[in-house]
Design a protein around this motif. Structure first.
Motif, mmCIF file in Angstrom:
data_model
loop_
_atom_site.group_PDB
_atom_site.id
_atom_site.type_symbol
_atom_site.label_atom_id
_atom_site.label_comp_id
_atom_site.label_asym_id
_atom_site.label_seq_id
_atom_site.Cartn_x
_atom_site.Cartn_y
_atom_site.Cartn_z
ATOM 1 N N ASP A 148 0.873 -1.172 0.000
ATOM 2 C CA ASP A 148 0.000 0.000 0.000
ATOM 3 C C ASP A 148 0.915 1.229 0.000
ATOM 4 O OD1 ASP A 148 -1.897 1.966 0.339
ATOM 5 O OD2 ASP A 148 -2.795 1.100 2.135
ATOM 6 N N ILE A 149 1.258 1.683 -1.203
ATOM 7 C CA ILE A 149 2.147 2.828 -1.374
ATOM 8 C C ILE A 149 1.272 4.010 -1.768
ATOM 9 C CG2 ILE A 149 4.208 3.733 -2.510
ATOM 10 C CD1 ILE A 149 4.847 0.815 -3.337
ATOM 11 N N ARG A 150 1.371 5.101 -1.017
ATOM 12 C CA ARG A 150 0.518 6.242 -1.306
ATOM 13 C C ARG A 150 1.178 7.560 -0.928
ATOM 14 N NH1 ARG A 150 -4.754 5.463 2.409
ATOM 15 N NH2 ARG A 150 -4.748 3.330 1.660
ATOM 16 N N ILE A 151 0.562 8.615 -1.386
ATOM 17 C CA ILE A 151 1.029 9.964 -1.072
ATOM 18 C C ILE A 151 0.536 10.335 0.320
ATOM 19 C CG2 ILE A 151 0.845 12.418 -1.679
ATOM 20 C CD1 ILE A 151 2.516 10.755 -3.655
ATOM 21 N N GLY A 152 1.434 10.871 1.120
ATOM 22 C CA GLY A 152 1.081 11.361 2.441
ATOM 23 C C GLY A 152 1.524 12.799 2.598
ATOM 24 N N LYS A 153 0.933 13.464 3.571
ATOM 25 C CA LYS A 153 1.309 14.841 3.897
ATOM 26 C C LYS A 153 1.820 14.869 5.332
ATOM 27 C CE LYS A 153 -0.455 19.540 3.830
ATOM 28 N NZ LYS A 153 -1.632 20.360 3.497
ATOM 29 N N VAL A 154 3.031 15.364 5.513
ATOM 30 C CA VAL A 154 3.613 15.452 6.852
ATOM 31 C C VAL A 154 2.829 16.492 7.649
ATOM 32 C CG1 VAL A 154 5.676 16.015 8.191
ATOM 33 C CG2 VAL A 154 5.896 14.768 6.022
ATOM 34 N N VAL A 197 -2.139 9.997 5.510
ATOM 35 C CA VAL A 197 -2.133 9.212 4.272
ATOM 36 C C VAL A 197 -3.557 8.906 3.820
ATOM 37 C CG1 VAL A 197 0.164 8.213 4.590
ATOM 38 C CG2 VAL A 197 -1.837 7.031 5.522
ATOM 39 N N GLY A 198 -4.519 9.660 4.346
ATOM 40 C CA GLY A 198 -5.911 9.446 3.962
ATOM 41 C C GLY A 198 -6.548 8.254 4.639
ATOM 42 N N CYS A 232 4.901 7.051 0.825
ATOM 43 C CA CYS A 232 4.965 6.156 1.986
ATOM 44 C C CYS A 232 4.482 4.751 1.642
ATOM 45 C CB CYS A 232 4.046 6.671 3.092
ATOM 46 S SG CYS A 232 4.346 8.342 3.617
ATOM 47 N N ILE A 233 5.057 3.769 2.322
ATOM 48 C CA ILE A 233 4.495 2.418 2.316
ATOM 49 C C ILE A 233 3.763 2.266 3.643
ATOM 50 C CG2 ILE A 233 4.932 -0.056 2.177
ATOM 51 C CD1 ILE A 233 7.472 0.573 0.619
ATOM 52 N N CYS A 234 2.471 1.988 3.554
ATOM 53 C CA CYS A 234 1.607 2.036 4.735
ATOM 54 C C CYS A 234 1.297 0.679 5.356
ATOM 55 C CB CYS A 234 0.284 2.711 4.364
ATOM 56 S SG CYS A 234 0.499 4.366 3.682
ATOM 57 N N ASN A 235 1.689 -0.419 4.719
ATOM 58 C CA ASN A 235 1.263 -1.729 5.235
ATOM 59 C C ASN A 235 2.419 -2.708 5.454
ATOM 60 O OD1 ASN A 235 1.697 -2.118 2.462
ATOM 61 N ND2 ASN A 235 0.047 -3.616 2.273
ATOM 62 N N LEU A 236 3.548 -2.212 5.902
ATOM 63 C CA LEU A 236 4.653 -3.114 6.240
ATOM 64 C C LEU A 236 4.507 -3.701 7.641
ATOM 65 C CD1 LEU A 236 7.751 -1.245 4.760
ATOM 66 C CD2 LEU A 236 6.585 -3.254 3.849
ATOM 67 N N SER A 282 6.583 2.571 14.953
ATOM 68 C CA SER A 282 6.663 3.140 13.607
ATOM 69 C C SER A 282 5.712 2.337 12.731
ATOM 70 C CB SER A 282 8.096 3.056 13.085
ATOM 71 O OG SER A 282 8.214 3.686 11.830
ATOM 72 N N GLU A 283 4.722 3.027 12.124
ATOM 73 C CA GLU A 283 3.654 2.356 11.386
ATOM 74 C C GLU A 283 3.830 2.376 9.876
ATOM 75 O OE1 GLU A 283 -0.346 3.280 13.569
ATOM 76 O OE2 GLU A 283 0.779 5.150 13.284
ATOM 77 N N LEU A 284 4.647 3.252 9.378
ATOM 78 C CA LEU A 284 4.809 3.355 7.934
ATOM 79 C C LEU A 284 6.232 3.727 7.597
ATOM 80 C CD1 LEU A 284 4.806 6.626 7.004
ATOM 81 C CD2 LEU A 284 2.432 6.377 7.570
#
Length: 122
Positions: A25-31, A51-52, A78-82, A92-94
């Motif tokens: 699950d690779i997506r655009i995130g905003k810090v 990351v929505g 970001c990778i969100c599902n590692l 650390s979640e992502l």
């Protein structure tokens, strides 16, 4: 193997299938927040990323060559599902993706244009 400038590169990893890639699950995130992380073994920040997903997800990120204020509001990949990883008592979640520049500093990867938060990478 060498780059166009003659520098040695890393060998390619074994081939993966498209299904391997599609599971990520690779997506655009905003810090949205950056906190110091003095307990980390290597200089790191605790970075909160939108990351929505309906909540802020957190990452331990070795990106201390950036000032926190320069990171807040920036778009990152970001990778969100590692799966969660415990780093010095912090979950650390992502994974925020980056690459090292010629000087060895981590450069955070982000889109070249405005992209919606949570937009999947394909």
């Amino acid at each position: 193997m060498r780059t166009q400038t003659g520098e040695p590169t890393s060998p390619l990893k074994p081939q993966a299938t498209y299904d391997d890639f599609a599971r990520l699950d690779i997506r655009i995130g905003k810090v949205v927040e950056v906190q110091p992380f003095p307990r980390a073994r290597n200089p790191s920040y605790k970075v909160g990323v939108d990351v929505g997903a309906g909540r802020t997800m957190w990452s331990s990120a070795q990106i201390t060559n950036y000032e926190p204020a320069a990171l807040v509001g920036s778009l990152v990949v970001c990778i969100c599902n590692l799966g969660p990883k415990n780093i010095a008592g912090f979950t650390s979640e992502l994974l925020i993706l980056g690459a090292k520049d010629a000087g060895g500093q981590v450069i955070v990867l982000g889109p070249r244009s405005q992209v919606a938060v949570g937009e999947p990478i394909f």
